[in-house]
Design an enzyme around this catalytic site. Structure first.
Site, PDB file in Angstrom:
ATOM      1  N   ILE A   1       0.766  -1.179  -0.047  1.00  0.00           N
ATOM      2  CA  ILE A   1      -0.019   0.060   0.118  1.00  0.00           C
ATOM      3  C   ILE A   1       1.011   1.515  -0.031  1.00  0.00           C
ATOM      4  O   ILE A   1       1.611   1.444   0.842  1.00  0.00           O
ATOM      5  CB  ILE A   1      -0.962  -0.067   1.241  1.00  0.00           C
ATOM      6  N   PRO A   2       0.884   1.933  -1.255  1.00  0.00           N
ATOM      7  CA  PRO A   2       1.644   3.252  -1.212  1.00  0.00           C
ATOM      8  C   PRO A   2       1.260   4.316  -0.547  1.00  0.00           C
ATOM      9  O   PRO A   2       0.643   5.241  -1.264  1.00  0.00           O
ATOM     10  CB  PRO A   2       1.849   3.568  -2.788  1.00  0.00           C
ATOM     11  N   CYS A   3       1.420   4.342   0.690  1.00  0.00           N
ATOM     12  CA  CYS A   3       0.419   5.216   1.495  1.00  0.00           C
ATOM     13  C   CYS A   3       1.268   6.571   1.366  1.00  0.00           C
ATOM     14  O   CYS A   3       0.772   7.749   1.640  1.00  0.00           O
ATOM     15  CB  CYS A   3       0.296   4.978   3.190  1.00  0.00           C
ATOM     16  N   HIS A   4       2.383   6.697   0.805  1.00  0.00           N
ATOM     17  CA  HIS A   4       2.901   8.037   0.831  1.00  0.00           C
ATOM     18  C   HIS A   4       2.722   8.803  -0.319  1.00  0.00           C
ATOM     19  O   HIS A   4       2.754  10.068  -0.724  1.00  0.00           O
ATOM     20  CB  HIS A   4       4.601   7.590   0.452  1.00  0.00           C
ATOM     21  N   ARG A   5       1.618   8.022  -1.365  1.00  0.00           N
ATOM     22  CA  ARG A   5       1.252   8.840  -2.430  1.00  0.00           C
ATOM     23  C   ARG A   5      -0.188   9.596  -2.051  1.00  0.00           C
ATOM     24  O   ARG A   5      -0.764   9.990  -2.724  1.00  0.00           O
ATOM     25  CB  ARG A   5       0.701   7.998  -3.650  1.00  0.00           C
TER      26      ARG A   5
END
Length: 106
Positions: A51-55
């Site tokens: 899960i690319p939560c940094h995006r």
DNA sequence: AACCTGACTCGCC
DNA sequence: AGGCGAGCCAGGT
């Protein structure tokens, strides 16, 4: 399918080099008022790396101050590494990278 | 089981 | 223009 799962699915759909706001995610899963739940879901981030939560950023493009990978600065570095530009030390250039149409997952 | 809180956002005053 | 309250869901106390 729980609300959290929907959040994770939506976040995983964010293309590399682009960012989405909590509101966009919330809207994609049915209710923009879920933005809060979106944040909470990512806070728990059960599958880091998947899960690319940094995006995911706030509606004005500012990164979360409570980022948990090693500080907000770390999130900025990750985004820069994907080609995302910044108008400020903590503000993503939304005009150029904000996801225009995030697919509905209902 | 109820209440409080939390990576948010929007609408009123 | 800036501040405050409401609405959503899940997890901990």
């Amino acid at each position: 399918m729980t609300t959290f799962d929907k959040v994770y699915e939506a976040v995983k759909l964010i293309p590399e080099g682009s960012v989405a706001t909590y509101g966009q995610i919330a809207e994609a899963i049915g209710n923009k008022r879920l933005s809060r739940v979106v944040g909470y879901a990512l806070h728990g981030n059960p599958q880091p790396g998947v899960i690319p939560c940094h995006r995911v950023v706030k509606r004005d493009g500012e990164v979360s101050s409570a980022f948990a990978f090693g500080g907000a600065n770390r999130q900025v570095e990750l985004l820069k590494g994907e080609g995302v530009t910044f108008v400020d030390a903590t503000h993503v250039n939304m005009d150029a990278h904000c996801v225009r149409a995030l697919p509905m997952i209902l």
